[in-house]
Design an enzyme around this catalytic site. Structure first.
Site, PDB file in Angstrom:
ATOM      1  N   HIS A  63      -8.476  -7.674   3.063  1.00  0.00           N
ATOM      2  CA  HIS A  63      -8.449  -6.448   2.253  1.00  0.00           C
ATOM      3  C   HIS A  63      -7.489  -6.560   1.067  1.00  0.00           C
ATOM      4  CE1 HIS A  63      -5.728  -5.114   5.705  1.00  0.00           C
ATOM      5  NE2 HIS A  63      -4.945  -4.942   4.671  1.00  0.00           N
TER       6      HIS A  63
ATOM      7  N   ARG B 239       6.054 -17.404  -8.543  1.00  0.00           N
ATOM      8  CA  ARG B 239       6.442 -16.178  -9.265  1.00  0.00           C
ATOM      9  C   ARG B 239       7.658 -15.511  -8.646  1.00  0.00           C
ATOM     10  NH1 ARG B 239       0.139 -14.271  -9.497  1.00  0.00           N
ATOM     11  NH2 ARG B 239      -0.569 -16.153 -10.517  1.00  0.00           N
TER      12      ARG B 239
ATOM     13  N   ALA C 246      -4.220 -14.328   2.395  1.00  0.00           N
ATOM     14  CA  ALA C 246      -3.632 -13.791   3.614  1.00  0.00           C
ATOM     15  C   ALA C 246      -4.344 -12.560   4.136  1.00  0.00           C
ATOM     16  CB  ALA C 246      -2.158 -13.457   3.360  1.00  0.00           C
TER      17      ALA C 246
ATOM     18  N   PHE D 208       0.825  -1.212   0.000  1.00  0.00           N
ATOM     19  CA  PHE D 208       0.000   0.000   0.000  1.00  0.00           C
ATOM     20  C   PHE D 208       0.860   1.265   0.000  1.00  0.00           C
ATOM     21  CE2 PHE D 208      -2.957   3.146   1.765  1.00  0.00           C
ATOM     22  CZ  PHE D 208      -4.115   2.870   1.042  1.00  0.00           C
ATOM     23  N   GLU D 209       2.031   1.176   0.625  1.00  0.00           N
ATOM     24  CA  GLU D 209       2.920   2.351   0.736  1.00  0.00           C
ATOM     25  C   GLU D 209       3.821   2.516  -0.490  1.00  0.00           C
ATOM     26  OE1 GLU D 209       2.404   0.245   3.495  1.00  0.00           O
ATOM     27  OE2 GLU D 209       1.037   1.780   4.240  1.00  0.00           O
TER      28      GLU D 209
HETATM   29  N1  INI Z   1       0.767  -5.628   2.291  1.00  0.00           N
HETATM   30  C1  INI Z   1       1.343  -6.370   1.324  1.00  0.00           C
HETATM   31  O1  INI Z   1       2.313  -5.915   0.705  1.00  0.00           O
HETATM   32  N2  INI Z   1       0.865  -7.618   1.059  1.00  0.00           N
HETATM   33  C2  INI Z   1      -0.190  -8.147   1.727  1.00  0.00           C
HETATM   34  O2  INI Z   1      -0.588  -9.319   1.424  1.00  0.00           O
HETATM   35  C3  INI Z   1      -0.812  -7.395   2.748  1.00  0.00           C
HETATM   36  N3  INI Z   1      -1.895  -7.923   3.512  1.00  0.00           N
HETATM   37  O3  INI Z   1      -2.100  -9.144   3.489  1.00  0.00           O
HETATM   38  O4  INI Z   1      -2.601  -7.228   4.223  1.00  0.00           O
HETATM   39  C4  INI Z   1      -0.298  -6.103   3.013  1.00  0.00           C
HETATM   40  N4  INI Z   1      -0.860  -5.331   3.983  1.00  0.00           N
HETATM   41  C5  INI Z   1      -0.217  -4.160   4.535  1.00  0.00           C
HETATM   42  C6  INI Z   1      -0.463  -2.902   3.712  1.00  0.00           C
HETATM   43  O5  INI Z   1       0.271  -2.928   2.496  1.00  0.00           O
HETATM   44  C7  INI Z   1      -0.047  -1.647   4.482  1.00  0.00           C
HETATM   45  O6  INI Z   1       1.320  -1.728   4.794  1.00  0.00           O
HETATM   46  C8  INI Z   1      -0.846  -1.436   5.772  1.00  0.00           C
HETATM   47  O7  INI Z   1      -2.231  -1.507   5.520  1.00  0.00           O
HETATM   48  C9  INI Z   1      -0.508  -0.060   6.382  1.00  0.00           C
HETATM   49  O8  INI Z   1      -0.919   0.990   5.506  1.00  0.00           O
END
Ligand code: INI
Length: 154
Positions: A89, A128, A86, A58-59
């Site tokens: 969301h 992958r 996993a 997300f970041e």
């Molecule tokens: N972030 C990932 O890169 N992969 C994932 O599968 C994942 N899951 O499973 O939730 C994930 N969550 C964290 C997200 O990217 C953020 O870091 C978090 O929501 C804080 O903003």
């Protein structure tokens, strides 16, 4: 005869930043290793690479945007791994990562490469990251180098 442009596959001095999510780091670490190895195999000096770690996929977009806007990089590679099983969301994280990386490319004009694995299962993600389906990190690096060299010709 058409005028044709394409990028060759020599890393030369390409300045590339890699944004790497720590989430699922047993997968994203393999993507990073393969990306760096590919850069070296294509003739690059890995001292020219910059690696930035972020908490999760997300970041990635906001960080990639900052790097692309800095003017210091010819391309930005985004590496992450989102696994459907996993997280509830999954769709938000995977969707925002894909949309966000695309927006960075369009808004900055800097080749911004989507090397985020979006998989239904852990097994698919592993496939992958260096087994049956190759390695998404290596593919992302070859795409970055091709785009850097292509843009030099346009
Ligand atoms: N972030 C990932 O890169 N992969 C994932 O599968 C994942 N899951 O499973 O939730 C994930 N969550 C964290 C997200 O990217 C953020 O870091 C978090 O929501 C804080 O903003």
């Amino acid at each position: 005869m058409p005028t044709t442009h394409e990028g060759d596959m020599l890393a030369r001095e390409a300045k590339i930043a890699l944004v790497v999510a720590r989430f699922n780091d047993f997968i994203t670490g393999k993507l990073l290793d393969a990306a760096v190895d590919t850069y070296a195999r294509l003739g690059g000096d890995t001292d020219a690479l910059t690696v930035v770690h972020v908490p999760g996929s997300f970041e990635i977009p906001v960080t990639a945007k900052r790097l692309a806007e800095s003017g210091a990089f010819d391309a930005v590679i985004c590496l992450g791994c989102v696994i459907r099983g996993a997280t509830s969301h999954y769709d938000y994280v995977a969707g925002e990562a894909a949309k966000g990386v695309g927006q960075v490319a369009m808004q900055t004009g800097v080749p911004t490469i989507f090397g985020v694995i979006t998989a239904d299962t852990l097994e698919q993600a592993i496939e992958r990251a260096g087994s049956k389906q190759g390695n998404q990190g290596a593919k992302a690096m070859t795409a970055a180098i091709e785009m850097v060299n292509l843009f030099k010709t346009l």
